[in-house]
Design a protein around this motif. Structure first.
Motif, PDB file in Angstrom:
ATOM      1  N   MET A   1      69.884  54.683  26.589  1.00 52.76           N
ATOM      2  CA  MET A   1      70.920  53.692  26.293  1.00 52.76           C
ATOM      3  C   MET A   1      72.300  54.329  26.319  1.00 52.76           C
ATOM      4  O   MET A   1      72.545  55.350  25.670  1.00 52.76           O
TER       5      MET A   1
ATOM      6  N   ILE B   1      64.526  45.446  23.869  1.00 53.62           N
ATOM      7  CA  ILE B   1      64.749  46.795  24.402  1.00 53.62           C
ATOM      8  C   ILE B   1      63.419  47.503  24.644  1.00 53.62           C
ATOM      9  O   ILE B   1      63.254  48.229  25.638  1.00 53.62           O
TER      10      ILE B   1
ATOM     11  N   THR C   1      63.028  52.917  19.888  1.00 52.68           N
ATOM     12  CA  THR C   1      62.359  52.611  21.152  1.00 52.68           C
ATOM     13  C   THR C   1      62.267  53.800  22.094  1.00 52.68           C
ATOM     14  O   THR C   1      61.394  53.832  22.966  1.00 52.68           O
TER      15      THR C   1
ATOM     16  N   GLN D   1      67.840  52.560  19.907  1.00 57.31           N
ATOM     17  CA  GLN D   1      67.462  53.663  20.784  1.00 57.31           C
ATOM     18  C   GLN D   1      66.505  54.622  20.097  1.00 57.31           C
ATOM     19  O   GLN D   1      65.527  55.096  20.683  1.00 57.31           O
TER      20      GLN D   1
ATOM     21  N   HIS E   1      62.493  48.940  28.228  1.00 60.71           N
ATOM     22  CA  HIS E   1      62.141  50.365  28.321  1.00 60.71           C
ATOM     23  C   HIS E   1      60.762  50.538  28.955  1.00 60.71           C
ATOM     24  O   HIS E   1      60.549  51.442  29.785  1.00 60.71           O
TER      25      HIS E   1
ATOM     26  N   ILE F   1      69.553  51.254  29.952  1.00 60.22           N
ATOM     27  CA  ILE F   1      70.305  50.193  29.279  1.00 60.22           C
ATOM     28  C   ILE F   1      71.773  50.576  29.115  1.00 60.22           C
ATOM     29  O   ILE F   1      72.092  51.707  28.732  1.00 60.22           O
TER      30      ILE F   1
ATOM     31  N   TRP G   1      74.576  49.228  26.647  1.00 59.70           N
ATOM     32  CA  TRP G   1      74.551  48.434  25.407  1.00 59.70           C
ATOM     33  C   TRP G   1      75.959  48.260  24.848  1.00 59.70           C
ATOM     34  O   TRP G   1      76.758  49.204  24.825  1.00 59.70           O
TER      35      TRP G   1
END
Length: 368
Positions: free
Chosen positions: A208, A178, A204, A201, A182, A188, A190
């Motif tokens: 998402m 991820i 990062t 999330q 990113h 994303i 997910w």
């Protein structure tokens, strides 16, 4: 002890208002296997080894399965591992038959990567609440509604859901993948575990959109009960699998996959550990760190009577008895339609190639 206090990202996790959690999941009772006398167990294990030799088979067991199965896998030249290493091992062994002791998505992954091999499981009924809670048709419609997003699915999904994805991840590789996506500016989609998705999330900062799914084992860990247990064991380190709710994850000293949690028990200086994941992991932890004390994290809610019952009932469907039966009969083999398999293999191979390029993965053994 200093609990993990990673602040939330400036980005907000997007919970989808659209996708249902999926059909109601009936959680089976834990199977009651007959207790074997030592001589009976030794005789049964010898019989299984004879059958494995006849079938040119190798045994692959997940850390959450019964300790007898893990011991047999190691003693017979097989593997005990997390789902990433299980997937990798199947492509490297010369065995003609793979026996997967775990849950169905693990057997399906082995078959997706090794279509020429026979893949057997002690029970094809050993499924997973995350898998069952993410039906392929509903998930595909969710993806169609968000075509601008990269579809990343957790390994705990069916072959049909994997076939609809761009990437497959396990808990040990979700963060690096991820982060990579990113950094490329990708948004994303997910599925299916919302707790793991939210943790990824938060770390990062990725945009998402989360499917509303959860593991019936990890969702039962309770933050207030963990706080109480920490007060009772102030010198213990808290190890948490990221499928757990935020109020549990936020108290962790270590957040990680099964392999990462096992390594923490071996490598960290503490002598006591409160462990918030499936209790099947204790076999390997005790094998590698026999002098350390392992304490199951509490799962009790208001009015509950079970303080530490965290063990997947589907994982418990694997036992020496039905392992012998499946080898005797040769049934319980995984079958996947070829059109689904050829689509599902691509995101799995993408994950494995990503892991190879970055040196991610490996055994939990202390000598690796």
């Amino acid at each position: 002890m200093t609990p993990n206090t990673t602040p939330p990202s400036q980005h907000q996790t997007t919970h989808s208002p659209g996708p249902p959690r999926g059909p109601a999941i009936t959680v089976p009772a834990h199977p009651q296997w007959p207790v074997l006398e030592a001589s009976e167990k030794a005789e049964l294990i010898a019989h299984i080894r004879t059958l494995m030799a006849r079938e040119k088979a190798v045994l692959v067991a997940h850390y959450y399965t019964d300790g007898d199965l893990q011991a047999l896998a190691e003693d017979s030249g097989g593997l005990v591992a997390d789902s990433l290493e299980m997937a990798r091992f199947g492509t490297e062994t010369s065995a003609e038959t793979l026996i997967v002791c775990g849950v169905r998505f693990m057997g399906e992954t082995a078959k997706i990567l090794n279509p020429e091999k026979r893949v057997l499981m002690p029970s094809l009924a050993a499924t997973c609440s995350l898998d069952e809670g993410c039906p392929a048709d509903a998930f595909s419609a969710f993806c169609d509604a968000h075509p601008e997003r990269q579809v990343v699915v957790y390994a705990n999904t069916s072959a049909a859901v994997k076939a609809r994805s761009d990437w497959v991840v396990t808990s040990s590789i979700a963060l690096p993948i991820i982060k990579h996506l990113h950094a490329q500016g990708e948004k994303i989609l997910w599925a299916p575990d919302k707790h793991l998705g939210h943790y990824v999330q938060r770390v990062t900062g990725a945009d998402m959109l989360l499917w509303d799914g959860a593991c019936v084992v990890h969702e039962e860990f309770k933050g207030f009960a963990l706080e109480r247990m920490r007060r009772l064991h102030p010198d213990a380190a808290v190890l948490v699998h990221p499928e757990s709710p935020d109020e549990v994850v936020n108290q962790a000293d270590v957040i990680g996959s099964t392999t990462q949690l096992i390594r923490a028990v071996v490598d960290r200086p503490e002598q006591e550990f409160i462990v918030a994941t499936d209790a099947g992991i204790f076999w390997k932890m005790q094998q590698l760190a026999p002098g350390k004390k392992l304490i199951p994290a509490p799962t009790a809610g208001e009015g509950a009577t079970c303080e530490s019952c965290a063990h997947c009932p589907w994982m418990a469907m694997n036992a020496l008895q039905n392992l012998a039966q499946v080898l005797e009969r040769g049934d319980q083999d995984i079958q996947i339609p070829e059109d689904i398999r050829v689509r599902a293999v691509q995101p799995i191979q993408r994950m494995l190639e990503f892991a190879r390029e970055r040196g991610i993965g490996g055994s939990a053994r202390s000598d690796n």
